[in-house]
Design an enzyme around this catalytic site. Structure first.
Site, PDB file in Angstrom:
ATOM      1  CB  THR A 195      70.662  81.421  12.088  1.00 25.26           C
ATOM      2  OG1 THR A 195      70.311  82.508  11.240  1.00 25.26           O
ATOM      3  CG2 THR A 195      69.252  80.994  12.701  1.00 25.26           C
ATOM      4  CG  ASP A 196      71.661  86.773  10.836  1.00 24.29           C
ATOM      5  OD1 ASP A 196      71.274  85.707  10.533  1.00 24.29           O
ATOM      6  OD2 ASP A 196      72.285  87.582  10.300  1.00 24.29           O
ATOM      7  CD  GLU A 197      67.458  83.287   8.079  1.00 30.31           C
ATOM      8  OE1 GLU A 197      66.457  83.187   7.977  1.00 30.31           O
ATOM      9  OE2 GLU A 197      68.445  83.224   7.415  1.00 30.31           O
ATOM     10  CE1 TYR A 243      67.601  77.297   9.682  1.00 33.76           C
ATOM     11  CE2 TYR A 243      67.484  79.663   9.195  1.00 33.76           C
ATOM     12  CZ  TYR A 243      68.074  78.561   9.814  1.00 33.76           C
ATOM     13  OH  TYR A 243      69.629  78.490   9.681  1.00 33.76           O
ATOM     14  CE  LYS A 286      69.621  76.988  13.937  1.00 31.46           C
ATOM     15  NZ  LYS A 286      70.395  75.932  14.224  1.00 31.46           N
TER      16      LYS A 286
HETATM   17  N1  LIG Z   1      74.121  78.784   5.986  1.00 33.24           N
HETATM   18  C1  LIG Z   1      74.260  79.666   6.571  1.00 33.24           C
HETATM   19  O1  LIG Z   1      74.613  80.567   6.186  1.00 33.24           O
HETATM   20  C2  LIG Z   1      73.931  79.874   8.469  1.00 33.24           C
HETATM   21  C3  LIG Z   1      74.177  80.880   8.895  1.00 33.24           C
HETATM   22  C4  LIG Z   1      74.039  80.926  10.317  1.00 33.24           C
HETATM   23  C5  LIG Z   1      73.933  79.653  10.990  1.00 33.24           C
HETATM   24  N2  LIG Z   1      73.496  78.671  10.343  1.00 33.24           N
HETATM   25  C6  LIG Z   1      73.444  77.274  11.023  1.00 33.24           C
HETATM   26  O2  LIG Z   1      74.456  76.513  11.095  1.00 33.24           O
HETATM   27  C7  LIG Z   1      74.077  75.108  10.926  1.00 33.24           C
HETATM   28  C8  LIG Z   1      74.621  74.454   9.513  1.00 33.24           C
HETATM   29  O3  LIG Z   1      74.055  75.019   8.662  1.00 33.24           O
HETATM   30  P1  LIG Z   1      74.349  74.822   6.844  1.00 33.24           P
HETATM   31  O4  LIG Z   1      74.179  75.680   6.076  1.00 33.24           O
HETATM   32  O5  LIG Z   1      75.644  73.890   6.842  1.00 33.24           O
HETATM   33  O6  LIG Z   1      73.278  73.571   6.559  1.00 33.24           O
HETATM   34  P2  LIG Z   1      73.167  72.309   5.736  1.00 33.24           P
HETATM   35  O7  LIG Z   1      71.678  72.324   5.285  1.00 33.24           O
HETATM   36  O8  LIG Z   1      73.967  72.444   4.681  1.00 33.24           O
HETATM   37  O9  LIG Z   1      73.477  71.243   6.695  1.00 33.24           O
HETATM   38  C9  LIG Z   1      72.713  70.761   7.535  1.00 33.24           C
HETATM   39  C10 LIG Z   1      73.069  69.236   7.886  1.00 33.24           C
HETATM   40  O10 LIG Z   1      72.363  68.597   8.915  1.00 33.24           O
HETATM   41  C11 LIG Z   1      71.936  67.131   8.573  1.00 33.24           C
HETATM   42  N3  LIG Z   1      70.719  66.837   9.205  1.00 33.24           N
HETATM   43  C12 LIG Z   1      69.342  67.323   8.873  1.00 33.24           C
HETATM   44  N4  LIG Z   1      68.605  66.736   9.840  1.00 33.24           N
HETATM   45  C13 LIG Z   1      69.323  65.916  10.507  1.00 33.24           C
HETATM   46  C14 LIG Z   1      69.198  65.080  11.570  1.00 33.24           C
HETATM   47  N5  LIG Z   1      67.737  64.718  12.067  1.00 33.24           N
HETATM   48  N6  LIG Z   1      70.158  64.453  12.210  1.00 33.24           N
HETATM   49  C15 LIG Z   1      71.446  64.489  11.744  1.00 33.24           C
HETATM   50  N7  LIG Z   1      71.729  65.231  10.810  1.00 33.24           N
HETATM   51  C16 LIG Z   1      70.597  66.170  10.242  1.00 33.24           C
HETATM   52  C17 LIG Z   1      71.740  67.158   7.185  1.00 33.24           C
HETATM   53  O11 LIG Z   1      71.717  65.882   6.389  1.00 33.24           O
HETATM   54  C18 LIG Z   1      73.129  68.276   6.645  1.00 33.24           C
HETATM   55  O12 LIG Z   1      74.271  67.596   6.372  1.00 33.24           O
HETATM   56  C19 LIG Z   1      72.675  75.056  10.891  1.00 33.24           C
HETATM   57  O13 LIG Z   1      72.053  74.762  12.333  1.00 33.24           O
HETATM   58  C20 LIG Z   1      72.212  76.616  10.563  1.00 33.24           C
HETATM   59  O14 LIG Z   1      70.955  77.061  11.193  1.00 33.24           O
HETATM   60  C21 LIG Z   1      73.944  78.525   8.788  1.00 33.24           C
END
Ligand SMILES: NC(=O)c1ccc[n+]([C@@H]2O[C@H](COP(=O)([O-])OP(=O)(O)OC[C@H]3O[C@@H](n4cnc5c(N)ncnc54)[C@H](O)[C@@H]3O)[C@@H](O)[C@H]2O)c1
Length: 358
Positions: free
Chosen positions: A133-135, A159, A163
């Protein structure tokens, strides 16, 4: 033909990525490992669950023997790592799960990949792609340049810190052990299948239900918004053509203050409801059903502690090196998102009433 292990794909971005990847690479086999924690929802994968190229395994990335057996038994050559605890507010009230999954879980995957790919199985053409993430870069002032891959890490929430730690571990496994890795750091995503506690789906559904639209502080916090398929597009480019050990920022060049995002969404919903008797019948509690603007629901609430002021991504590296270009603009992406939530009412109602847990 590749064999992918995708972690966390019952979540928002991973579930969209599975469908995106299959459309572009129909011969590839996909195994998903997801623990179905808070935001994990197996029904987000319902379109692919019974396909012969797809396997779903419920389990944790912290379970090293399980990860090793999946890598070995399915002859996985590409691991795409989305699994995370991802909700900033939850990291403020309960950071432990973020340390366990985001740091220890990522390290467990790296240990398993090293053991199987660099040892027992000896898969030379492997790749570990880490989704971040950009965070991790912290916050920007109004006139600061956007985050580039050289911006120093300065995470401000548990968070973001978890990351950041996982990014460093991925980098270290490349430099220390020669694991083939790439990392992408992306801005805020929006689109179908996003858990309705996040800003855009939360406000969209609150407009439909006639509930308040809570805006933190003055709503002036600026984020760069990217349609989820444009994130998948960037990840695919990095997986296929990115340089090993490198990090690529993925962004939409689409900075908006939170309050303006909510106002744009209100405008879209106002015009969808205008003269549409079917929507007014389906969602009678919405102010739009009475011909009032959705903006009447905007309510300012106390700001989140340590709330970052501005994020902005400089995506020139991925665009110059790999030819990356987002395809969706904010208006078209938001309209597609609204379309999806209107058609998939059963999906979000089951989250709102908790029945998705069964
Ligand atoms: N949502 C955003 O805007 C955004 C932006 C940049 C990066 N990201 C990154 O992208 C990735 C996905 O984000 P998202 O928004 O889809 O998140 P989300 O919370 O919707 O999904 C995360 C998934 O990970 C699973 N999970 C959690 N703990 C686990 C474990 N111990 N073992 C296996 N699975 C596990 C959860 O069940 C869920 O299905 C993350 O790594 C996040 O940091 C998200």
């Amino acid at each position: 033909m590749s064999k992918l292990l995708i972690t966390g794909a019952a979540g928002f971005i991973g579930a969209n990525f599975v469908e995106f990847w299959h459309r572009a690479n129909p011969d590839d086999a996909v195994v998903v490992l997801d623990a179905l924690t808070y935001a994990g929802n197996k029904s987000s994968l319902s379109a692919v669950l019974d396909q012969d190229w797809f396997t779903f395994v419920q389990g944790s990335i912290c379970d090293q023997p399980l990860v090793e057996s999946l890598l070995a038994e399915h002859s996985i050559d590409t691991l795409v790592h989305f699994a995370a605890e991802s909700h900033v507010d939850r990291s403020i009230t309960g950071p432990d799960a973020f340390i366990d999954t985001n740091i220890v879980g990522t390290h467990t995957l790296l240990k398993a990949a090293k053991k199987i790919w660099l040892g027992e199985q000896g898969i030379e053409q492997h790749l570990f792609h880490h989704v971040s993430t950009d965070e991790v870069y912290g916050t920007l002032k109004a006139d600061d340049p956007a985050f580039s891959e050289d911006t120093a890490y300065a995470p401000n929430s548990p968070y973001a810190a978890s990351k950041a730690a996982s990014d460093h571990l991925v980098r270290a496994y490349h430099h220390t052990y020669g694991l083939r890795v790439t990392t992408s750091n992306c801005s805020n995503n929006y689109g179908p299948l996003q858990f309705p506690k996040k800003l855009i789906p939360l406000c969209l559904l609150n407009i439909l239900n006639g509930d308040p639209l809570p805006i933190y502080g003055d709503g002036k916090q600026i984020r760069d918004w990217l349609y989820v398929d444009d994130h998948s597009r960037g990840i695919e480019l990095v997986i296929k053509n990115g340089r090993l050990g490198e990090t690529y920022n993925i962004g939409g060049n689409n900075e908006w203050a939170n309050i303006d995002v909510v106002k744009l969404l209100c405008e879209i919903l106002d015009s969808r409801f205008a003269g549409n008797a079917e929507l007014a019948t389906r969602f009678p509690n919405s102010p739009c059903a009475r011909g009032e603007s959705a903006e009447s629901l905007i309510t300012f609430v106390a700001d989140r502690p340590g709330h970052d002021t501005r994020y902005a991504i400089d995506a020139s590296k991925i665009s110059n090196e790999l030819g990356y270009k987002p395809q969706e603009d904010f208006d078209s992406g938001l309209n597609r998102t609204v379309d999806w939530y209107l058609v998939n009412e059963g999906w979000w109602r089951s989250i709102q009433d908790g029945s998705y847990r069964q």
